[in-house]
Write an enzyme that holds these catalytic residues in place. Structure first.
Site, PDB file in Angstrom:
ATOM      1  N   HIS A  38       0.860  -1.191   0.000  1.00 57.18           N
ATOM      2  CA  HIS A  38       0.000   0.000   0.000  1.00 57.18           C
ATOM      3  C   HIS A  38       0.894   1.238   0.000  1.00 57.18           C
ATOM      4  CE1 HIS A  38      -3.805  -2.085   0.672  1.00 57.18           C
ATOM      5  NE2 HIS A  38      -3.158  -2.881   1.512  1.00 57.18           N
ATOM      6  N   CYS A  59      -4.932   4.735  -0.277  1.00 58.76           N
ATOM      7  CA  CYS A  59      -4.611   4.484  -1.683  1.00 58.76           C
ATOM      8  C   CYS A  59      -5.730   3.751  -2.420  1.00 58.76           C
ATOM      9  CB  CYS A  59      -3.306   3.697  -1.802  1.00 58.76           C
ATOM     10  SG  CYS A  59      -3.170   2.336  -0.629  1.00 58.76           S
ATOM     11  N   ASP A  80     -31.797  -1.930  43.353  1.00 65.21           N
ATOM     12  CA  ASP A  80     -32.519  -3.121  43.833  1.00 65.21           C
ATOM     13  C   ASP A  80     -31.557  -4.042  44.587  1.00 65.21           C
ATOM     14  OD1 ASP A  80     -34.586  -4.847  44.282  1.00 65.21           O
ATOM     15  OD2 ASP A  80     -34.628  -5.687  42.256  1.00 65.21           O
ATOM     16  N   CYS A  94      -2.095  -2.752  -3.180  1.00 68.30           N
ATOM     17  CA  CYS A  94      -2.709  -2.352  -4.448  1.00 68.30           C
ATOM     18  C   CYS A  94      -1.672  -1.893  -5.477  1.00 68.30           C
ATOM     19  CB  CYS A  94      -3.734  -1.245  -4.212  1.00 68.30           C
ATOM     20  SG  CYS A  94      -3.059   0.206  -3.376  1.00 68.30           S
ATOM     21  N   GLY A 153     -32.224 -21.031  37.532  1.00 69.63           N
ATOM     22  CA  GLY A 153     -32.971 -20.025  38.279  1.00 69.63           C
ATOM     23  C   GLY A 153     -33.898 -19.245  37.380  1.00 69.63           C
ATOM     24  N   SER A 154     -34.653 -18.358  37.979  1.00 64.98           N
ATOM     25  CA  SER A 154     -35.547 -17.484  37.220  1.00 64.98           C
ATOM     26  C   SER A 154     -35.687 -16.177  37.979  1.00 64.98           C
ATOM     27  CB  SER A 154     -36.916 -18.132  37.018  1.00 64.98           C
ATOM     28  OG  SER A 154     -37.534 -18.396  38.261  1.00 64.98           O
TER      29      SER A 154
END
Length: 634
Positions: A121, A132, A492, A143, A380-381
């Site tokens: 490059h 470029c 919380d 390139c 768990g939940s």
């Protein structure tokens, strides 16, 4: 000789790891080319410190950069590039002749290398693309064809200047030395296996150079082979004699009670740990010896590391033996008791603990592909959904919470999750990322083997002493202190929202989640699910949340711990609790809590928020009680 300089000159290098280019990217360095390597150093006369080195055998391309100086804010206007492995080093010289000399000589030295580029490059990689060809992949093929024998203009290079021809040796530094923070040597405390191509794997005990501090949780580093990539910041420590984090015997986040648990579990003569004392900036050696107890069990002695007065500062445990550093002191006492009950034989430190969690699985990776997850048993939940044990890429054990449809303000939470991922502390449950591209949304976090603290306390009723319970409280307090310092409110806090891992470390979970729950009973102070019994008057009356409202909740959590999981105000409904608290009633002193511990709870329950202590103050008070002798006895 191979180490004799072929070229030596003060030039300017550009760090291209930063996202945007500014003068901070440009550093003056003394560059030295030998037959074996290209190295660069701090160019100070009194001290030559190596900042980096590239083996010539690894170089694939050396070429000028077509620039015209438009994108170059530094005073040297003639850049060239050195492509080595998959990296590109940009160097700026003060003149055309200087650049030609470096490019020609380096091309001559690397012409027999095996992996010379066919294309390169010709312009800079600049803020996310090649100028470029406008390709946006850093490793994109070049390139323009690379000529190993001439420069990019295809004109013959001028002859190498005479040995007395020097360039730019008297340049003034662009930046004060204090800005040169981007390259320092660190030591890996743990192994790290990179999960993404841009990561760099770490080997415990290995040395690495920090190229860029990307954020507080991730650094970009280079290994001794010149490979670069992202590493978690909590897996390394600065390589300095005064930095204790690099040593296996040091554990910063271990209090007196946990130190004693670790030493008794090991049950070996001379087992020891070095930890931070309750007084910040001081350290304690906790040492186990079987000779201290007459009943056949071992005893533990705690030695404060003391400092001499005057300068330079020295350290000692026994008065006749002073040392320049704590590391030297520990090394000496590993071979000589010299006043201690026994010599320091077996360190109990990092080698006995699993590696810490990282803030995400890689740098800026917060979106997780669901196909990388393996779902296992339900564990768990909660208000928002079911939690399952899982695996990420069959490597990391994780908790996966599936959010119920309609349970949360999902879009708002996803944005907040990007912020929450950056919250990383040993006493917080780590958020690894979210799966937000499908429904239900998955939240992926660190897995905590023993589940919620409330269940943990209830399952061990009668088995935990006052010191262990207060140690639980300190874990939570340290996590909350970090949230407080990050201006983050939990909203919380309670034993139900803290989790316990297999090392019995307690961590704060679900911080900030309450804001996104859609259940009116959970979020309204009139609802039956609202945590009134953990809330101060300003919350259940005016919904006014702050770190000081978290302090009140923390006092209730302490009460939960010392009642081994009882329900606060267990014989009163929510509306009755509001009346009781408003009239000045507070929870009673648990039997396991001393007056000193109950005093701390009551400080948390001051009616005016400004009269409550901070979490930082609470941590100090609790540490003082844990470090004191006999203060945990009723």
């Amino acid at each position: 000789m191979s180490d004799e300089p072929l070229l030596e000159e003060k030039l300017i290098k550009r760090s291209q790891q930063k996202r945007r280019m500014s003068p901070l990217n440009y550093k003056e360095r003394l560059f030295v080319l030998t037959k074996n390597s290209l190295s660069y150093y701090d160019g100070r006369a009194e001290k030559k410190f190596q900042r980096g080195s590239i083996e010539l055998s690894r170089i694939r391309c050396v070429e000028v950069v077509k620039d015209e100086g438009v994108l170059n804010p530094c005073q040297n206007k003639y850049p060239f590039q050195v492509v080595h492995n998959t990296n590109t080093l940009y160097v700026f010289t003060p003149s055309h002749n200087s650049r030609s000399a470096w490019v020609q000589r380096m091309k001559e030295e690397i012409r027999d290398n095996r992996e010379i580029l066919t294309k390169f490059h010709p312009q800079f990689w600049w803020e996310g693309e090649w100028l470029c060809c406008r390709q946006e992949e850093k490793q994109a093929p070049g390139c323009e064809e690379y000529n190993p024998f001439g420069d990019a203009s295809r004109k013959p290079l001028p002859p190498i200047p005479a040995e007395d021809g020097t360039y730019g040796r008297h340049l003034q530094p662009l930046l004060p030395e204090a800005c040169d923070y981007d390259e320092e040597t660190v030591v890996a405390l743990y192994d790290f296996e990179g999960s993404e191509p841009h990561d760099l794997s770490l080997v415990k005990g290995g040395e690495y150079v920090i190229v860029e501090r990307c954020d507080v949780n991730w650094y970009k580093a280079r290994n001794q082979d010149g490979e670069e990539g992202y590493i978690p910041s909590n897996y390394v420590a600065e390589k300095e004699s005064g930095n204790l984090a690099q040593f296996a015997w040091y554990s910063k986040h271990v209090n007196r009670n946990k130190a004693e648990e670790l030493l008794r579990k090991e049950d070996k003569e001379g087992t020891f740990i070095v930890r931070e004392s309750s007084t910040r900036g001081t350290y304690t050696v906790s040492l186990y010896s079987k000779s201290m107890a007459g009943n056949g069990g071992g005893g533990i002695k705690h030695y404060r590391i003391r400092e001499t007065k005057g300068s330079p500062k020295q350290f000692y445990l026994a008065g006749k033996h002073v040392f320049q550093s704590i590391a030297e002191l520990i090394t000496y006492h590993q071979h000589n008791a010299a006043g201690l009950v026994t010599r320091l034989r077996y360190p109990v430190g990092k080698q006995d603990r699993s590696a810490p969690s990282t803030a995400g699985f890689s740098y800026e990776k917060w979106e997780i592909n669901p196909s990388d997850l393996t779902f296992m048993k339900e564990v768990g939940s909660g208000q928002a959904g079911v939690v399952r044990l899982g695996m990420w890429r069959a490597q990391h054990k994780v908790a996966i919470k599936a959010i119920k449809q309609g349970a949360m303000f999902e879009e708002d939470f996803i944005e907040e999750a990007k912020v929450m991922m950056k919250l990383s502390h040993p006493k917080l449950v780590q958020l690894y990322g979210v799966c937000s591209q499908q429904r239900p949304i998955y939240i992926v976090t660190e897995f905590m083997e023993h589940g919620c603290l409330l269940d943990f306390l209830r399952s061990r009723r009668g088995c935990m002493g006052a010191a262990s319970l207060l140690s639980v409280c300190l874990d939570v307090c340290e996590g909350m202190q970090y949230l407080e310092s990050s201006s983050f409110i939990h909203r919380d806090l309670g034993a139900r929202n803290c989790l316990v891992n297999d090392a019995l470390v307690v961590k704060v979970s679900d911080f900030g989640m309450a804001r996104y729950i859609l259940d009116d009973q959970y979020t309204s102070s009139l609802g039956s699910k609202f945590p009134v019994k953990w809330s101060p008057p300003e919350v259940f009356n005016f919904c006014k949340y702050s770190s000081k409202s978290d302090i009140w909740s923390y006092g209730v959590l302490m009460w939960e711990a010392f009642t081994e999981g009882r329900m606060p105000f267990e014989h009163s409904d929510n509306h009755e609790v509001v009346t009781l608290v408003t009239e000045g009633h507070r929870l009673y002193r648990p039997k396991l809590a001393t007056e000193a511990i109950y005093d701390i709870m009551q400080m948390c329950w001051q009616e005016r928020p400004e009269d409550r202590p901070s979490f930082s103050q609470l941590c100090l008070m609790i540490s003082d009680v844990l470090e004191g002798d006999g203060t945990l006895a009723n």
